[in-house]
Design a protein around this motif. Sequence first.
Motif, PDB file in Angstrom:
ATOM      1  N   LEU A   4       0.814  -1.212   0.000  1.00  9.72           N
ATOM      2  CA  LEU A   4       0.000   0.000   0.000  1.00  9.72           C
ATOM      3  C   LEU A   4       0.853   1.269   0.000  1.00  9.72           C
ATOM      4  N   VAL A   5       1.924   1.271   0.782  1.00  7.53           N
ATOM      5  CA  VAL A   5       2.700   2.491   0.989  1.00  7.53           C
ATOM      6  C   VAL A   5       3.726   2.730  -0.120  1.00  7.53           C
ATOM      7  N   VAL A   6       4.506   1.711  -0.458  1.00 13.49           N
ATOM      8  CA  VAL A   6       5.629   1.909  -1.377  1.00 13.49           C
ATOM      9  C   VAL A   6       5.196   2.389  -2.766  1.00 13.49           C
ATOM     10  N   PRO A   7       4.258   1.700  -3.457  1.00 14.48           N
ATOM     11  CA  PRO A   7       3.902   2.184  -4.804  1.00 14.48           C
ATOM     12  C   PRO A   7       3.332   3.597  -4.800  1.00 14.48           C
ATOM     13  N   ILE A   8       2.479   3.904  -3.810  1.00 12.48           N
ATOM     14  CA  ILE A   8       1.882   5.248  -3.757  1.00 12.48           C
ATOM     15  C   ILE A   8       2.959   6.296  -3.515  1.00 12.48           C
ATOM     16  N   ALA A   9       3.800   6.077  -2.513  1.00 16.02           N
ATOM     17  CA  ALA A   9       4.818   7.072  -2.156  1.00 16.02           C
ATOM     18  C   ALA A   9       5.866   7.220  -3.254  1.00 16.02           C
ATOM     19  N   ALA A  10       6.368   6.108  -3.782  1.00 19.85           N
ATOM     20  CA  ALA A  10       7.417   6.174  -4.805  1.00 19.85           C
ATOM     21  C   ALA A  10       6.900   6.809  -6.090  1.00 19.85           C
ATOM     22  N   THR A  11       5.691   6.435  -6.502  1.00 24.33           N
ATOM     23  CA  THR A  11       5.120   7.018  -7.720  1.00 24.33           C
ATOM     24  C   THR A  11       4.847   8.506  -7.539  1.00 24.33           C
ATOM     25  N   PHE A  12       4.303   8.883  -6.394  1.00 25.47           N
ATOM     26  CA  PHE A  12       4.008  10.293  -6.137  1.00 25.47           C
ATOM     27  C   PHE A  12       5.286  11.131  -6.106  1.00 25.47           C
ATOM     28  N   LEU A  13       6.294  10.660  -5.380  1.00 28.44           N
ATOM     29  CA  LEU A  13       7.552  11.402  -5.304  1.00 28.44           C
ATOM     30  C   LEU A  13       8.230  11.500  -6.665  1.00 28.44           C
ATOM     31  N   GLY A  14       8.230  10.390  -7.407  1.00 29.04           N
ATOM     32  CA  GLY A  14       8.827  10.405  -8.737  1.00 29.04           C
ATOM     33  C   GLY A  14       8.109  11.354  -9.680  1.00 29.04           C
ATOM     34  N   LEU A  15       6.775  11.393  -9.595  1.00 30.58           N
ATOM     35  CA  LEU A  15       5.996  12.280 -10.450  1.00 30.58           C
ATOM     36  C   LEU A  15       6.238  13.744 -10.115  1.00 30.58           C
ATOM     37  N   VAL A  16       6.169  14.075  -8.837  1.00 31.26           N
ATOM     38  CA  VAL A  16       6.388  15.464  -8.418  1.00 31.26           C
ATOM     39  C   VAL A  16       7.795  15.917  -8.789  1.00 31.26           C
ATOM     40  N   TYR A  17       8.767  15.068  -8.555  1.00 28.82           N
ATOM     41  CA  TYR A  17      10.158  15.424  -8.873  1.00 28.82           C
ATOM     42  C   TYR A  17      10.334  15.624 -10.374  1.00 28.82           C
ATOM     43  N   ALA A  18       9.713  14.738 -11.177  1.00 26.85           N
ATOM     44  CA  ALA A  18       9.834  14.853 -12.633  1.00 26.85           C
ATOM     45  C   ALA A  18       9.237  16.162 -13.127  1.00 26.85           C
ATOM     46  N   VAL A  19       8.113  16.575 -12.536  1.00 22.22           N
ATOM     47  CA  VAL A  19       7.472  17.830 -12.935  1.00 22.22           C
ATOM     48  C   VAL A  19       8.319  19.026 -12.515  1.00 22.22           C
ATOM     49  N   LEU A  20       8.882  18.981 -11.323  1.00 20.87           N
ATOM     50  CA  LEU A  20       9.638  20.125 -10.809  1.00 20.87           C
ATOM     51  C   LEU A  20      10.922  20.369 -11.591  1.00 20.87           C
ATOM     52  N   VAL A  21      11.594  19.299 -12.002  1.00 21.06           N
ATOM     53  CA  VAL A  21      12.890  19.478 -12.680  1.00 21.06           C
ATOM     54  C   VAL A  21      12.763  19.514 -14.190  1.00 21.06           C
ATOM     55  N   ASP A  22      11.538  19.307 -14.704  1.00 19.55           N
ATOM     56  CA  ASP A  22      11.360  19.270 -16.148  1.00 19.55           C
ATOM     57  C   ASP A  22      11.772  20.604 -16.783  1.00 19.55           C
ATOM     58  N   ARG A  23      12.700  20.526 -17.733  1.00 15.26           N
ATOM     59  CA  ARG A  23      13.189  21.671 -18.502  1.00 15.26           C
ATOM     60  C   ARG A  23      13.830  22.754 -17.625  1.00 15.26           C
ATOM     61  N   SER A  24      14.329  22.341 -16.473  1.00 17.22           N
ATOM     62  CA  SER A  24      15.059  23.285 -15.632  1.00 17.22           C
ATOM     63  C   SER A  24      16.518  23.327 -16.067  1.00 17.22           C
ATOM     64  N   ARG A  25      17.272  24.281 -15.535  1.00 15.60           N
ATOM     65  CA  ARG A  25      18.660  24.450 -15.935  1.00 15.60           C
ATOM     66  C   ARG A  25      19.510  23.248 -15.518  1.00 15.60           C
ATOM     67  N   PHE A  26      19.219  22.683 -14.340  1.00 16.70           N
ATOM     68  CA  PHE A  26      20.028  21.571 -13.824  1.00 16.70           C
ATOM     69  C   PHE A  26      19.254  20.260 -13.908  1.00 16.70           C
ATOM     70  N   GLU A  27      18.462  20.090 -14.967  1.00 13.03           N
ATOM     71  CA  GLU A  27      17.605  18.907 -15.086  1.00 13.03           C
ATOM     72  C   GLU A  27      18.406  17.609 -15.091  1.00 13.03           C
TER      73      GLU A  27
END
Length: 329
Positions: free
Chosen positions: A109-132
């Motif tokens: 219950l915990v691992v897929p939700i947390a890992a997917t959420f963190l990976g998604l948020v991180y991917a959005v935040l660093v997308d097309r940034s200078r230090f991507e």
Amino acid sequence: MDWLLDAGTPGEKFLVMAFAIALFVVVMAGILFAVDRPKRIPNWVVVAGFLGPSVLMLLLGLIYPAIRTIVDSFYDKNGQNFIGLANYETIFTQEGFQIVLRNTAIWVLVVPIAATFLGLVYAVLVDRSRFESFAKALIFLPMAISMVGASVIWKFVYEFRPDQPGVSQIGLANQVLVWLGLEPYQFLISTPWNTFFLIVVFIWIQAGFAMTVLSAAIKAIPDDIIEAARLDGVGGVRMFRYVTVPSIRPAIVVVFTTIAIVTLKVFDIVRTMTGGNFQTSVVANEFYVQAFRQFNTGLGAALAVILFVLVIPIVVYNVRQMRLSEEIR
């Protein structure tokens, strides 16, 4: 052929390896020589020549062991007396095994939700940034570490020493607690929170996988969809919620189900960090303990069957989602 099984010295092991390679070359050469004559040999022989070895290995390495495991789950500890569903009854009624099932459910219950959420948020935040590139490499780095290696690293992070004069903490987590004026905490012993501290290690590893796949899916979103949303005044969180997430939903589902499958089979982290003690065991670890430590083949087989039954629906759903995503493309 007994000498193949009894090889012990380095020289003998080298001869075994050379013999295996030579045997493989001879078999493949025979197959290729036989099928490279389409005018003389029927098509079914060609198909059998290419698929036969793979099918044979599947039968010997997958199908037969699966059937044998299911059969053994209905027998006693020694695999001699038929006891029906007694092993399954033991697993679902005894308190120790109920804790194992509870821990497995928490992991899934915990691992897929947390890992997917963190990976998604991180991917959005660093997308097309200078230090991507650097930011992605930083979170993907744990994926390059083996489960055992990551477990050893985090075991040092969680290391506990009594708070006494002259005794310094060598674990990073407890040293931070001491700096904050708090008492050191036994992260790997104190139940039930120790299970969640083990889960943190797995999330740390899997978040990089989620980020990589989801980042590629985000970059595949057509620019005209993004531009149309911006012209309509959509931006920030609303862009994430109403444009990004719906556009990459198939990728999110595949990442979530893939991590769930891997989580169901988690073994290395639990075995390395706690050995399954202190109420941290999961199904895969308990299967190992029962089958190879307690030598209870019946109970170990029953645990393996339960794990198999839990994984199959997720695998089927994952395959369906991957096919749907390919059709959409």
